[in-house]
Design an enzyme around this catalytic site. Structure first.
Site, PDB file in Angstrom:
ATOM      1  N   CYS A 106      29.131 100.765  15.100  1.00  0.00           N
ATOM      2  CA  CYS A 106      28.587 101.765  14.190  1.00  0.00           C
ATOM      3  C   CYS A 106      29.540 102.021  13.028  1.00  0.00           C
ATOM      4  CB  CYS A 106      28.321 103.062  14.951  1.00  0.00           C
ATOM      5  SG  CYS A 106      27.572 104.358  13.951  1.00  0.00           S
ATOM      6  N   CYS A 203      25.932 108.500  21.455  1.00  0.00           N
ATOM      7  CA  CYS A 203      25.032 109.436  20.778  1.00  0.00           C
ATOM      8  C   CYS A 203      23.561 109.164  21.080  1.00  0.00           C
ATOM      9  CB  CYS A 203      25.284 109.414  19.271  1.00  0.00           C
ATOM     10  SG  CYS A 203      24.882 107.847  18.448  1.00  0.00           S
TER      11      CYS A 203
END
Length: 378
Positions: A106, A203
């Site tokens: 990410c 997440c």
């Protein structure tokens, strides 16, 4: 006119990125806040309430900080980009029998690239985040180094950020401790941030059930892989398992088999849908090959060098001799390392400086006398 120019700050709604924005504002930067919506957890089929940086509460928390200090705040929807680069990678690595590291992916392919593109559109020269790490320029290189807070240091997850991106990045928290950040937030009246609990989960898997997440993402996977064999290190069949993608190197809990001794996953064989179990000593390796390199301190590693090498985020690191061969690094550890998992990131340190990093391709046991790699085991 601002004192230092315009800067785009990634604001997750947590205390770290919020204080980073406050610090830059007080230093005289013209701050623009941006919260990235990376994932809609409801679409994953999970049962837990959405939390963390993607939740509406976190977006509102980031906006409240911006409003209180009088700088603009934007929400950036990058769910499509995140899905393509991170979610597909996450599920794909498990299906390949490897253990993914979505935070590194990410940072490398989503957050920095997305922020810099928007920074250009908003006429911001720099971007900033709330990571606990440092960047400095030396000999024409932009070098990542550890943050002052050794427990919170996040240099490990930043090895993949390119030189071009590092040149435009500010990390205001690198020289501070978490305790100091809390003190600064308290002094400025941001008590909601001080009292806010922090999430350490992935997440997009806030219930920590990565098996369930993969099953929902890949239709029919469970039926295709169920019923493979557990083997011991000698190849003896021990029982049946739920499917190789649902196990990770070093896993002990949740195996669903009792052997009369603590058993660990020591190898995953995608081609035959076999999972090898052994004792803790069977996890030990003293060599590995790392690919898809990104170097920070040096442009290349022309001769073997001594490093401290980390094979996971909270790994303390192990002394190792490394040398580069094309876009790969071979590492010889000076002592055995447990649980080296293909798919995880390896990061090489020279003192506090990140030499570079890459993805673990395979690990080895070496011949003790000759130093030659003798057994490929992953």
């Amino acid at each position: 006119m601002s004192k230092h120019g315009r800067i785009l700050v990634a604001m997750s709604g947590g205390i770290d990125s919020s204080v980073a924005a406050v610090m830059l504002h007080e230093e005289g930067y013209e701050v623009v806040g941006m919260t990235m919506k990376t994932w809609d957890y409801a679409s994953s089929g999970g049962t837990k309430k959405e939390t963390g940086c993607c939740s509406l509460d976190s977006i509102n928390d980031a906006r409240n900080v911006a409003v209180s200090l009088g700088f603009p705040h934007y929400i950036l929807d990058i769910r499509n980009e995140f899905g393509d680069a991170v979610i597909d990678y996450f599920t794909g690595e498990y299906i390949e029998g490897r253990t993914p590291n979505p935070c590194v992916m990410c940072n490398t392919h989503i957050k920095w690239d997305a922020l810099l593109r928007r920074a250009d559109k908003l006429d911001c020269e720099f971007i900033a985040t709330g990571h606990y790490a440092n960047i400095r320029e030396e000999n024409g290189r932009h070098i990542i180094s550890k943050g002052a807070d050794t427990w919170k240091d996040q240099s490990y997850v930043l090895w993949g950020v390119s030189q071009e991106s590092l040149a435009r990045t500010k990390l205001p928290l690198g020289h501070l401790t978490k305790a100091k950040i809390r003190e600064m937030a308290t002094e400025r009246g941001f008590m909601d941030l001080v009292n806010k609990s922090e999430s350490y989960e992935i997440c997009f898997v806030p219930d920590n059930d990565y098996r369930g997440f993969i099953k929902r993402r890949v239709e029919g996977l469970e039926e295709r892989v169920k019923g493979g064999n557990f083997l011991d290190t000698d190849g003896k069949i021990l029982g049946k398992h739920e499917g190789y993608p649902f196990y990770t190197i070093g896993q002990r809990k949740g195996l669903g088999i009792a052997l009369g001794y603590p058993a660990f996953v020591t190898e995953i064989r995608k081609e035959t849908n076999e999972v090898v179990l052994g004792r803790d000593k069977d996890l030990e390796r003293d060599g590995m090959v790392v690919g898809q390199l990104n170097l920070s301190k040096y442009a290349s590693i022309d001769n073997p060098i001594e490093t401290i090498t980390k094979v996971r985020y909270k790994d303390a690191g192990t002394p190792a001799t490394i040398w580069q061969e094309g876009n790969k690094i071979k590492a010889h550890f000076h002592e055995a390392v447990s649980g080296i998992a293909p798919g995880q990131a390896a990061v090489f340190y020279d003192g506090d400086d990140v030499v570079g990093g890459g993805w673990i391709m395979k690990s080895f046991k070496q011949d003790a006398t000759s130093g030659i790699f003798m057994a490929e085991v992953n």
